[in-house]
Scaffold this active site. Structure first.
Site, PDB file in Angstrom:
ATOM      1  N   HIS A 106     -25.961  27.474 -32.901  1.00 16.62           N
ATOM      2  CA  HIS A 106     -26.252  27.859 -34.287  1.00 16.62           C
ATOM      3  C   HIS A 106     -27.069  26.755 -34.945  1.00 16.62           C
ATOM      4  O   HIS A 106     -26.569  25.650 -35.153  1.00 16.62           O
ATOM      5  CB  HIS A 106     -24.913  28.068 -35.023  1.00 16.62           C
ATOM      6  CG  HIS A 106     -25.048  28.580 -36.420  1.00 16.62           C
ATOM      7  ND1 HIS A 106     -23.954  28.939 -37.185  1.00 16.62           N
ATOM      8  CD2 HIS A 106     -26.132  28.811 -37.208  1.00 16.62           C
ATOM      9  CE1 HIS A 106     -24.360  29.363 -38.363  1.00 16.62           C
ATOM     10  NE2 HIS A 106     -25.681  29.282 -38.417  1.00 16.62           N
ATOM     11  N   HIS A 148     -15.547  34.375 -32.723  1.00 17.25           N
ATOM     12  CA  HIS A 148     -15.140  33.495 -33.807  1.00 17.25           C
ATOM     13  C   HIS A 148     -13.637  33.253 -33.760  1.00 17.25           C
ATOM     14  O   HIS A 148     -12.849  34.184 -33.874  1.00 17.25           O
ATOM     15  CB  HIS A 148     -15.520  34.012 -35.203  1.00 17.25           C
ATOM     16  CG  HIS A 148     -15.725  32.865 -36.162  1.00 17.25           C
ATOM     17  ND1 HIS A 148     -14.690  32.194 -36.746  1.00 17.25           N
ATOM     18  CD2 HIS A 148     -16.848  32.247 -36.581  1.00 17.25           C
ATOM     19  CE1 HIS A 148     -15.174  31.223 -37.501  1.00 17.25           C
ATOM     20  NE2 HIS A 148     -16.486  31.226 -37.414  1.00 17.25           N
ATOM     21  N   GLU A 167     -22.249  41.728 -33.320  1.00 17.62           N
ATOM     22  CA  GLU A 167     -21.151  40.859 -32.899  1.00 17.62           C
ATOM     23  C   GLU A 167     -20.059  40.978 -33.957  1.00 17.62           C
ATOM     24  O   GLU A 167     -20.307  40.714 -35.142  1.00 17.62           O
ATOM     25  CB  GLU A 167     -21.614  39.401 -32.755  1.00 17.62           C
ATOM     26  CG  GLU A 167     -20.460  38.511 -32.305  1.00 17.62           C
ATOM     27  CD  GLU A 167     -20.900  37.144 -31.817  1.00 17.62           C
ATOM     28  OE1 GLU A 167     -22.008  37.027 -31.248  1.00 17.62           O
ATOM     29  OE2 GLU A 167     -20.116  36.191 -31.994  1.00 17.62           O
ATOM     30  N   HIS A 185     -20.318  22.190 -31.349  1.00 14.67           N
ATOM     31  CA  HIS A 185     -19.476  21.055 -31.732  1.00 14.67           C
ATOM     32  C   HIS A 185     -19.571  19.865 -30.779  1.00 14.67           C
ATOM     33  O   HIS A 185     -19.039  18.797 -31.072  1.00 14.67           O
ATOM     34  CB  HIS A 185     -18.052  21.535 -32.000  1.00 14.67           C
ATOM     35  CG  HIS A 185     -18.053  22.478 -33.166  1.00 14.67           C
ATOM     36  ND1 HIS A 185     -18.478  22.084 -34.423  1.00 14.67           N
ATOM     37  CD2 HIS A 185     -17.799  23.802 -33.257  1.00 14.67           C
ATOM     38  CE1 HIS A 185     -18.442  23.126 -35.242  1.00 14.67           C
ATOM     39  NE2 HIS A 185     -18.048  24.193 -34.561  1.00 14.67           N
ATOM     40  N   ARG A 190     -26.263  20.466 -39.546  1.00 14.69           N
ATOM     41  CA  ARG A 190     -25.062  19.633 -39.437  1.00 14.69           C
ATOM     42  C   ARG A 190     -24.638  19.404 -37.986  1.00 14.69           C
ATOM     43  O   ARG A 190     -23.932  18.472 -37.683  1.00 14.69           O
ATOM     44  CB  ARG A 190     -23.906  20.225 -40.244  1.00 14.69           C
ATOM     45  CG  ARG A 190     -23.345  21.487 -39.664  1.00 14.69           C
ATOM     46  CD  ARG A 190     -22.153  22.003 -40.442  1.00 14.69           C
ATOM     47  NE  ARG A 190     -22.513  22.507 -41.751  1.00 14.69           N
ATOM     48  CZ  ARG A 190     -21.745  23.328 -42.464  1.00 14.69           C
ATOM     49  NH1 ARG A 190     -20.569  23.690 -41.994  1.00 14.69           N
ATOM     50  NH2 ARG A 190     -22.128  23.769 -43.639  1.00 14.69           N
ATOM     51  N   THR A 216     -18.817  29.882 -40.231  1.00 16.03           N
ATOM     52  CA  THR A 216     -19.295  31.177 -40.714  1.00 16.03           C
ATOM     53  C   THR A 216     -18.088  31.999 -41.156  1.00 16.03           C
ATOM     54  O   THR A 216     -17.290  32.449 -40.342  1.00 16.03           O
ATOM     55  CB  THR A 216     -20.068  31.906 -39.586  1.00 16.03           C
ATOM     56  OG1 THR A 216     -20.969  30.969 -39.001  1.00 16.03           O
ATOM     57  CG2 THR A 216     -20.845  33.076 -40.137  1.00 16.03           C
ATOM     58  N   ASN A 230     -20.436  28.497 -26.967  1.00 16.26           N
ATOM     59  CA  ASN A 230     -21.108  27.905 -28.126  1.00 16.26           C
ATOM     60  C   ASN A 230     -20.907  26.386 -28.079  1.00 16.26           C
ATOM     61  O   ASN A 230     -19.767  25.911 -28.073  1.00 16.26           O
ATOM     62  CB  ASN A 230     -20.506  28.519 -29.402  1.00 16.26           C
ATOM     63  CG  ASN A 230     -21.136  27.971 -30.659  1.00 16.26           C
ATOM     64  OD1 ASN A 230     -21.339  26.766 -30.775  1.00 16.26           O
ATOM     65  ND2 ASN A 230     -21.431  28.822 -31.616  1.00 16.26           N
ATOM     66  N   GLU A 246     -28.036  31.507 -32.914  1.00 14.55           N
ATOM     67  CA  GLU A 246     -27.447  32.017 -34.159  1.00 14.55           C
ATOM     68  C   GLU A 246     -28.211  31.406 -35.314  1.00 14.55           C
ATOM     69  O   GLU A 246     -28.468  30.192 -35.330  1.00 14.55           O
ATOM     70  CB  GLU A 246     -25.979  31.603 -34.264  1.00 14.55           C
ATOM     71  CG  GLU A 246     -25.078  32.273 -33.278  1.00 14.55           C
ATOM     72  CD  GLU A 246     -23.647  31.754 -33.403  1.00 14.55           C
ATOM     73  OE1 GLU A 246     -23.371  30.910 -34.273  1.00 14.55           O
ATOM     74  OE2 GLU A 246     -22.835  32.194 -32.606  1.00 14.55           O
ATOM     75  N   ARG A 290     -28.178  25.520 -38.080  1.00 13.42           N
ATOM     76  CA  ARG A 290     -27.865  25.745 -39.502  1.00 13.42           C
ATOM     77  C   ARG A 290     -28.950  25.139 -40.372  1.00 13.42           C
ATOM     78  O   ARG A 290     -29.620  24.176 -39.996  1.00 13.42           O
ATOM     79  CB  ARG A 290     -26.511  25.133 -39.860  1.00 13.42           C
ATOM     80  CG  ARG A 290     -25.332  25.831 -39.191  1.00 13.42           C
ATOM     81  CD  ARG A 290     -24.017  25.307 -39.747  1.00 13.42           C
ATOM     82  NE  ARG A 290     -23.739  25.843 -41.060  1.00 13.42           N
ATOM     83  CZ  ARG A 290     -22.867  26.813 -41.318  1.00 13.42           C
ATOM     84  NH1 ARG A 290     -22.148  27.343 -40.353  1.00 13.42           N
ATOM     85  NH2 ARG A 290     -22.687  27.242 -42.547  1.00 13.42           N
TER      86      ARG A 290
HETATM   87  N1  PXP Z   1     -20.076  33.962 -33.026  1.00 18.72           N
HETATM   88  C1  PXP Z   1     -20.690  33.632 -34.175  1.00 18.72           C
HETATM   89  C2  PXP Z   1     -21.674  34.584 -34.746  1.00 18.72           C
HETATM   90  C3  PXP Z   1     -20.435  32.389 -34.799  1.00 18.72           C
HETATM   91  O1  PXP Z   1     -21.063  32.072 -35.952  1.00 18.72           O
HETATM   92  C4  PXP Z   1     -19.554  31.489 -34.170  1.00 18.72           C
HETATM   93  C5  PXP Z   1     -19.337  30.143 -34.783  1.00 18.72           C
HETATM   94  O2  PXP Z   1     -20.535  29.437 -34.812  1.00 18.72           O
HETATM   95  C6  PXP Z   1     -18.954  31.874 -32.969  1.00 18.72           C
HETATM   96  C7  PXP Z   1     -19.205  33.128 -32.422  1.00 18.72           C
HETATM   97  C8  PXP Z   1     -18.020  30.980 -32.235  1.00 18.72           C
HETATM   98  O3  PXP Z   1     -16.886  30.749 -33.009  1.00 18.72           O
HETATM   99  P1  PXP Z   1     -15.876  29.618 -32.577  1.00 18.72           P
HETATM  100  O4  PXP Z   1     -16.643  28.342 -32.584  1.00 18.72           O
HETATM  101  O5  PXP Z   1     -14.824  29.684 -33.632  1.00 18.72           O
HETATM  102  O6  PXP Z   1     -15.358  29.972 -31.227  1.00 18.72           O
END
Ligand code: PXP
Length: 262
Positions: free
Chosen positions: A61, A208, A169, A28, A67, A119, A25, A88, A63
């Site tokens: 993601h 997550h 998930e 960030h 952001r 999330t 992901n 996402e 949003r």
């Molecule tokens: N899976 C989903 C559905 C999420 O919303 C997120 C965070 O955007 C992640 C995985 C990844 O989580 P993390 O960034 O904490 O590793």
């Protein structure tokens, strides 16, 4: 161009059993870019590097408040990625229109609150089944592999099955944020949810909050086929570089899976 489901050949059964997929992901990277506006660091460059380091797919993601990931990021990822893109998004008409325009390989429906930092929990599939079913159906008809982000409870798993979700998930945040006996209990809930998903014929992913410390027990659960990991990897990249952070995570996942199936 592998971003669209119809262009991506899923791995065969043996490959799936052997290799746990890693979705990186990159949200960030965009968070840091947006701190100054402008173009740097570029999430698409990070996505390419993630693939070289062992990611099987890229997760982003979009949003409602934009952001981090922007509409333009999604356009570029859709055009330029050579691995599956997992978009996402919240189950809203605006996001549905965007997903139908780009038709990414996968769409993960997540709950979204404007004020939350991340999330915070899974979808209430049991309470919002009729609404979510429409999104699952339309996105599936467009060729996307749809997953529902859920807490590891039998109620949510059964509700996902009832509305025909092909994938769930499982939210690993509570497991990652806890310690000691509570963490063990949370891990057991994740394992039970993954087994229940398999019983329902639903493909199971998880993610997550996963870190080097928390990933192995989740990676060892044999019915989980994909982990999505972001925040920790982008943070670690500050210290060791993105390539090294992803390679280390990939190795931890592969080692845990190999030990579990030995
Ligand atoms: N899976 C989903 C559905 C999420 O919303 C997120 C965070 O955007 C992640 C995985 C990844 O989580 P993390 O960034 O904490 O590793």
């Amino acid at each position: 161009m592998f971003a669209r489901a119809r262009q991506w050949a899923p791995p065969g059964h043996d490959d799936m059993a052997r290799r746990l997929r890693l979705g990186v992901n990159i949200d960030h990277v965009a968070t840091i870019r947006n701190a100054r506006g402008g173009r740097f660091p570029d999430p698409v460059r990070a996505a390419r590097l993630a693939v070289q380091a062992g990611a099987d797919g890229i997760t982003a993601h979009l949003r409602e408040d934009r952001r981090h990931i922007s509409d333009d990021d999604i356009s570029r990822l859709s055009r330029e990625l050579e691995v599956p893109l997992n978009l996402e998004m919240a189950a809203t008409p605006e996001m549905l229109a965007i997903a139908l325009r780009h038709r990414p390989h996968a769409v993960c429906l997540v709950p979204e609150k404007r004020q939350e930092l991340t999330t915070e929990g899974g979808l209430d599939v049991a309470g919002a089944g009729a609404h979510l079913r429409r999104y699952v159906e339309q996105l599936t008809a467009a060729g996307c592999r749809v997953s529902l982000f859920v807490d590891p409870t039998p109620t949510q798993l059964d509700a996902a099955g009832a509305i025909g979700a092909p994938v769930v998930e499982i939210h690993t945040g509570t497991y990652c944020d806890s310690a000691g006996a509570t963490r063990e209990r949370e891990l057991a809930r994740i394992a039970a949810a993954a087994a229940r998903a398999e019983g329902l014929g639903i493909e199971c992913h998880a993610g997550h909050g996963l870190t080097y410390e928390t990933v192995a027990p989740v990676a060892a659960i044999p019915t989980i086929v994909e982990l999505n990991i972001g925040h920790f990897l982008i943070g670690e990249a500050i210290f060791s570089g993105l390539d090294s952070a992803i390679r280390r995570m990939r190795a931890a996942m592969d080692q845990a899976r190999a030990q579990a199936s030995a």
